[in-house]
Design a protein around this motif. Structure first.
Motif, mmCIF file in Angstrom:
data_model
loop_
_atom_site.group_PDB
_atom_site.id
_atom_site.type_symbol
_atom_site.label_atom_id
_atom_site.label_comp_id
_atom_site.label_asym_id
_atom_site.label_seq_id
_atom_site.Cartn_x
_atom_site.Cartn_y
_atom_site.Cartn_z
ATOM 1 N N GLU A 81 0.941 -1.214 -0.103
ATOM 2 C CA GLU A 81 -0.089 -0.039 -0.215
ATOM 3 C C GLU A 81 0.861 1.181 0.031
ATOM 4 N N THR A 82 2.067 1.149 0.657
ATOM 5 C CA THR A 82 2.883 2.404 0.763
ATOM 6 C C THR A 82 3.285 2.706 -0.676
ATOM 7 N N TYR A 83 3.914 1.810 -1.470
ATOM 8 C CA TYR A 83 4.360 2.016 -2.937
ATOM 9 C C TYR A 83 3.290 2.703 -3.628
ATOM 10 N N ARG A 84 2.098 1.937 -3.737
ATOM 11 C CA ARG A 84 0.722 2.597 -4.491
ATOM 12 C C ARG A 84 0.558 3.967 -4.032
ATOM 13 N N ALA A 85 0.314 4.271 -2.645
ATOM 14 C CA ALA A 85 0.155 5.407 -2.121
ATOM 15 C C ALA A 85 1.202 6.749 -2.741
ATOM 16 N N GLN A 86 2.397 6.038 -2.863
ATOM 17 C CA GLN A 86 3.425 6.958 -3.217
ATOM 18 C C GLN A 86 2.993 7.325 -4.726
ATOM 19 N N ALA A 87 2.604 6.257 -5.591
ATOM 20 C CA ALA A 87 2.292 6.416 -6.840
ATOM 21 C C ALA A 87 1.131 7.377 -7.163
ATOM 22 N N VAL A 88 0.065 7.215 -6.331
ATOM 23 C CA VAL A 88 -1.279 8.009 -6.427
ATOM 24 C C VAL A 88 -0.711 9.355 -6.209
ATOM 25 N N ASN A 89 -0.005 9.570 -5.102
ATOM 26 C CA ASN A 89 0.415 10.968 -4.762
ATOM 27 C C ASN A 89 1.349 11.638 -5.824
ATOM 28 N N ASP A 90 2.157 10.733 -6.464
ATOM 29 C CA ASP A 90 2.906 11.390 -7.587
ATOM 30 C C ASP A 90 1.879 11.879 -8.628
ATOM 31 N N SER A 91 0.954 10.829 -8.951
ATOM 32 C CA SER A 91 0.282 11.174 -10.165
ATOM 33 C C SER A 91 -0.865 12.548 -9.648
ATOM 34 N N PHE A 92 -1.290 12.739 -8.615
ATOM 35 C CA PHE A 92 -1.922 13.769 -8.311
ATOM 36 C C PHE A 92 -1.063 15.049 -8.180
ATOM 37 N N ARG A 93 0.288 15.085 -7.634
ATOM 38 C CA ARG A 93 0.958 16.133 -7.760
ATOM 39 C C ARG A 93 1.341 16.627 -9.133
ATOM 40 N N ARG A 94 1.460 15.555 -10.109
ATOM 41 C CA ARG A 94 1.678 16.309 -11.641
ATOM 42 C C ARG A 94 0.554 16.795 -12.070
ATOM 43 N N ALA A 95 -0.662 16.412 -11.615
ATOM 44 C CA ALA A 95 -1.974 16.771 -12.132
ATOM 45 C C ALA A 95 -2.355 18.107 -11.431
ATOM 46 N N THR A 96 -1.974 18.251 -10.320
ATOM 47 C CA THR A 96 -2.296 19.616 -9.585
ATOM 48 C C THR A 96 -1.417 20.594 -8.753
ATOM 49 N N GLY A 97 -0.055 20.059 -8.897
ATOM 50 C CA GLY A 97 1.151 20.795 -8.244
ATOM 51 C C GLY A 97 1.181 20.799 -6.806
ATOM 52 N N THR A 98 0.082 19.853 -6.207
ATOM 53 C CA THR A 98 0.032 19.883 -4.680
ATOM 54 C C THR A 98 0.021 18.461 -4.281
ATOM 55 N N GLU A 99 0.325 18.038 -3.085
ATOM 56 C CA GLU A 99 0.378 16.913 -2.680
ATOM 57 C C GLU A 99 -1.359 16.604 -1.984
ATOM 58 N N VAL A 100 -1.544 15.344 -1.905
ATOM 59 C CA VAL A 100 -2.712 14.932 -1.406
ATOM 60 C C VAL A 100 -2.612 15.259 0.204
ATOM 61 N N GLU A 101 -3.598 15.881 0.807
ATOM 62 C CA GLU A 101 -3.350 16.216 2.273
ATOM 63 C C GLU A 101 -4.287 15.222 2.975
ATOM 64 N N ASN A 102 -5.436 15.074 2.566
ATOM 65 C CA ASN A 102 -6.464 14.376 3.382
ATOM 66 C C ASN A 102 -6.068 12.949 3.243
ATOM 67 N N LEU A 103 -5.579 12.263 4.346
ATOM 68 C CA LEU A 103 -5.193 10.744 4.277
ATOM 69 C C LEU A 103 -6.436 10.011 4.107
ATOM 70 N N ASP A 104 -7.610 10.278 4.342
ATOM 71 C CA ASP A 104 -8.790 9.324 4.192
ATOM 72 C C ASP A 104 -8.852 9.638 2.676
ATOM 73 N N GLU A 105 -8.821 10.360 1.921
ATOM 74 C CA GLU A 105 -8.841 10.613 0.535
ATOM 75 C C GLU A 105 -7.928 9.811 -0.123
ATOM 76 N N LEU A 106 -6.622 9.961 0.318
ATOM 77 C CA LEU A 106 -5.590 9.299 -0.442
ATOM 78 C C LEU A 106 -5.798 7.686 -0.115
ATOM 79 N N THR A 107 -6.302 7.269 0.967
ATOM 80 C CA THR A 107 -6.594 5.698 1.293
ATOM 81 C C THR A 107 -7.594 5.366 0.378
ATOM 82 N N GLN A 108 -8.784 6.033 -0.027
ATOM 83 C CA GLN A 108 -9.814 5.771 -1.029
ATOM 84 C C GLN A 108 -9.113 5.546 -2.393
ATOM 85 N N TRP A 109 -8.259 6.847 -2.623
ATOM 86 C CA TRP A 109 -7.498 6.702 -4.015
ATOM 87 C C TRP A 109 -6.706 5.239 -4.050
#
Length: 173
Positions: A81-109
């Motif tokens: 899950e840690t690896y996938r969370a990093q990949a999701v966060n990387d994808s989000f960062r490329r799209a928005t320029g920011t990090e995912v801050e809501n951990l519940d949202e990140l867990t869902q993603w």
């Protein structure tokens, strides 16, 4: 002339011909490709639909940028899950320029990482490739040196074809 000498002369003539004949003469111009921006899930379905275990990955301008196999996809889907969370966060960062801050949202993603992450994130870079005007003999040598069954052929980085080990064997006659 002995039988062995005849075989050696024939082999020398074939090698000379293959040394000057461009690989484009035996390539297949029909290449099943994955676009780098496709989701991992879309790439997985694409490979299954086309009954192939790997495909070259291209950018929107058709530049060859990598290769994605069912093995890389399986590795991603079965990663922790840690690896996938990093990949999701990387994808989000490329799209928005920011990090995912809501951990519940990140867990869902993360549960749907295969939808949010792209082929580019998990592909192998530096695919074995050659210019389409390279000689068949040079490509044969490259295949042997790289232990590759497939060589992707390009013109100025743009994918134009593919040649397989079977194509090379057929060219050898």
């Amino acid at each position: 002339m002995s039988h062995d000498q005849n075989n050696n002369d024939t082999l020398t003539t074939m090698t000379d011909t293959l040394g000057t004949t461009p690989v484009r003469s035996i390539m297949s111009p029909h290449v099943t490709c994955i676009y780098e921006g496709w989701s991992v899930d879309r790439a997985r379905h694409f490979l299954a639909r086309h009954n192939v275990s790997q495909a070259p990955v291209i950018a929107s301008d058709h530049q060859l940028v990598g290769v994605l196999s069912s093995g890389e996809i399986a590795g991603f889907l079965n990663s922790d899950e840690t690896y996938r969370a990093q990949a999701v966060n990387d994808s989000f960062r490329r799209a928005t320029g920011t990090e995912v801050e809501n951990l519940d949202e990140l867990t869902q993603w993360v549960r749907r990482a295969q939808v949010y992450c792209t082929a580019h994130q998990i592909m192998r870079t530096n695919p074995v490739s050659a210019d389409a005007d390279t000689s068949i003999e040079t490509v044969r040598s490259l295949m042997l040196a790289q232990q590759a069954d497939v060589i992707y052929l390009t013109e100025q980085g743009v994918l134009v074809g593919v040649v397989t080990a079977l194509d090379i064997l057929a060219a050898l006659g």
